[in-house]
Design a protein around this motif. Structure first.
Motif, PDB file in Angstrom:
ATOM      1  N   THR A   1       0.825  -1.208   0.000  1.00 29.75           N
ATOM      2  CA  THR A   1       0.000   0.000   0.000  1.00 29.75           C
ATOM      3  C   THR A   1       0.858   1.257   0.000  1.00 29.75           C
ATOM      4  OG1 THR A   1      -1.817  -1.150   1.079  1.00 29.75           O
ATOM      5  CG2 THR A   1      -1.807   1.254   1.250  1.00 29.75           C
ATOM      6  N   SER A   2       1.909   1.299   0.799  1.00 25.98           N
ATOM      7  CA  SER A   2       2.765   2.487   0.857  1.00 25.98           C
ATOM      8  C   SER A   2       3.454   2.752  -0.479  1.00 25.98           C
ATOM      9  CB  SER A   2       3.801   2.357   1.972  1.00 25.98           C
ATOM     10  OG  SER A   2       4.624   1.225   1.756  1.00 25.98           O
ATOM     11  N   ASP A   3       3.857   1.700  -1.181  1.00 21.88           N
ATOM     12  CA  ASP A   3       4.493   1.863  -2.492  1.00 21.88           C
ATOM     13  C   ASP A   3       3.489   2.334  -3.538  1.00 21.88           C
ATOM     14  OD1 ASP A   3       6.922   1.047  -1.432  1.00 21.88           O
ATOM     15  OD2 ASP A   3       6.592  -1.052  -1.976  1.00 21.88           O
ATOM     16  N   PHE A   4       2.262   1.823  -3.462  1.00 26.05           N
ATOM     17  CA  PHE A   4       1.222   2.244  -4.401  1.00 26.05           C
ATOM     18  C   PHE A   4       0.878   3.716  -4.178  1.00 26.05           C
ATOM     19  CE2 PHE A   4      -3.275   2.477  -5.824  1.00 26.05           C
ATOM     20  CZ  PHE A   4      -3.080   2.144  -7.151  1.00 26.05           C
ATOM     21  N   THR A   5       0.808   4.126  -2.923  1.00 24.10           N
ATOM     22  CA  THR A   5       0.539   5.534  -2.598  1.00 24.10           C
ATOM     23  C   THR A   5       1.645   6.423  -3.159  1.00 24.10           C
ATOM     24  OG1 THR A   5      -0.658   4.857  -0.605  1.00 24.10           O
ATOM     25  CG2 THR A   5       0.111   7.137  -0.697  1.00 24.10           C
ATOM     26  N   SER A   6       2.890   5.991  -3.039  1.00 20.65           N
ATOM     27  CA  SER A   6       4.020   6.759  -3.589  1.00 20.65           C
ATOM     28  C   SER A   6       3.938   6.833  -5.109  1.00 20.65           C
ATOM     29  CB  SER A   6       5.346   6.108  -3.181  1.00 20.65           C
ATOM     30  OG  SER A   6       5.524   6.181  -1.802  1.00 20.65           O
ATOM     31  N   LEU A   7       3.570   5.727  -5.751  1.00 21.80           N
ATOM     32  CA  LEU A   7       3.423   5.700  -7.213  1.00 21.80           C
ATOM     33  C   LEU A   7       2.373   6.711  -7.661  1.00 21.80           C
ATOM     34  CD1 LEU A   7       3.989   4.383 -10.006  1.00 21.80           C
ATOM     35  CD2 LEU A   7       2.180   2.748  -9.438  1.00 21.80           C
ATOM     36  N   LEU A   8       1.239   6.753  -6.972  1.00 23.55           N
ATOM     37  CA  LEU A   8       0.189   7.706  -7.334  1.00 23.55           C
ATOM     38  C   LEU A   8       0.647   9.138  -7.151  1.00 23.55           C
ATOM     39  CD1 LEU A   8      -2.999   6.015  -5.840  1.00 23.55           C
ATOM     40  CD2 LEU A   8      -2.239   6.052  -8.216  1.00 23.55           C
ATOM     41  N   ALA A   9       1.378   9.410  -6.083  1.00 21.74           N
ATOM     42  CA  ALA A   9       1.892  10.772  -5.846  1.00 21.74           C
ATOM     43  C   ALA A   9       2.834  11.196  -6.957  1.00 21.74           C
ATOM     44  CB  ALA A   9       2.584  10.852  -4.486  1.00 21.74           C
ATOM     45  N   ILE A  10       3.695  10.290  -7.401  1.00 19.25           N
ATOM     46  CA  ILE A  10       4.620  10.601  -8.493  1.00 19.25           C
ATOM     47  C   ILE A  10       3.850  10.859  -9.783  1.00 19.25           C
ATOM     48  CG2 ILE A  10       6.418   9.618  -9.971  1.00 19.25           C
ATOM     49  CD1 ILE A  10       7.421   8.169  -7.384  1.00 19.25           C
ATOM     50  N   ALA A  11       2.861  10.019 -10.061  1.00 15.32           N
ATOM     51  CA  ALA A  11       2.062  10.179 -11.285  1.00 15.32           C
ATOM     52  C   ALA A  11       1.307  11.509 -11.295  1.00 15.32           C
ATOM     53  CB  ALA A  11       1.084   9.023 -11.425  1.00 15.32           C
ATOM     54  N   LYS A  12       0.913  11.962 -10.113  1.00 24.01           N
ATOM     55  CA  LYS A  12       0.191  13.240  -9.997  1.00 24.01           C
ATOM     56  C   LYS A  12       1.137  14.439  -9.962  1.00 24.01           C
ATOM     57  CE  LYS A  12      -3.706  11.382  -7.371  1.00 24.01           C
ATOM     58  NZ  LYS A  12      -4.390  11.444  -6.059  1.00 24.01           N
ATOM     59  N   GLY A  13       2.438  14.173  -9.897  1.00 24.78           N
ATOM     60  CA  GLY A  13       3.429  15.251  -9.863  1.00 24.78           C
ATOM     61  C   GLY A  13       3.546  15.912  -8.510  1.00 24.78           C
ATOM     62  N   GLU A  14       3.223  15.190  -7.467  1.00 23.38           N
ATOM     63  CA  GLU A  14       3.278  15.764  -6.107  1.00 23.38           C
ATOM     64  C   GLU A  14       4.652  15.600  -5.503  1.00 23.38           C
ATOM     65  OE1 GLU A  14       0.130  13.764  -4.010  1.00 23.38           O
ATOM     66  OE2 GLU A  14      -1.376  14.775  -5.196  1.00 23.38           O
TER      67      GLU A  14
END
Length: 57
Positions: A44-57
């Protein structure tokens, strides 16, 4: 295991990634390949990081 979900931003050609929950994490695959796509398991923590990167956060 839940059904695959695709981003609402995948567009008309549906070229995107799909994700679903699996146990206490997530699985991700390439929507273009469907059932033939490799599946990547993420905590879950890695998926959350992936989404943040994809969103440019």
């Amino acid at each position: 295991m839940t059904a695959w979900r695709k981003s609402s931003r995948s567009g008309a050609n549906n070229n995107c990634v799909e994700a679903r929950t699996e146990g206490d994490g997530f699985q991700v695959r390439d929507s273009k390949l469907g059932d033939g796509s490799p599946i990547f398991a993420l905590k879950t923590s890695d998926f959350t990081s992936l989404l943040a990167i994809a969103k440019g956060e």
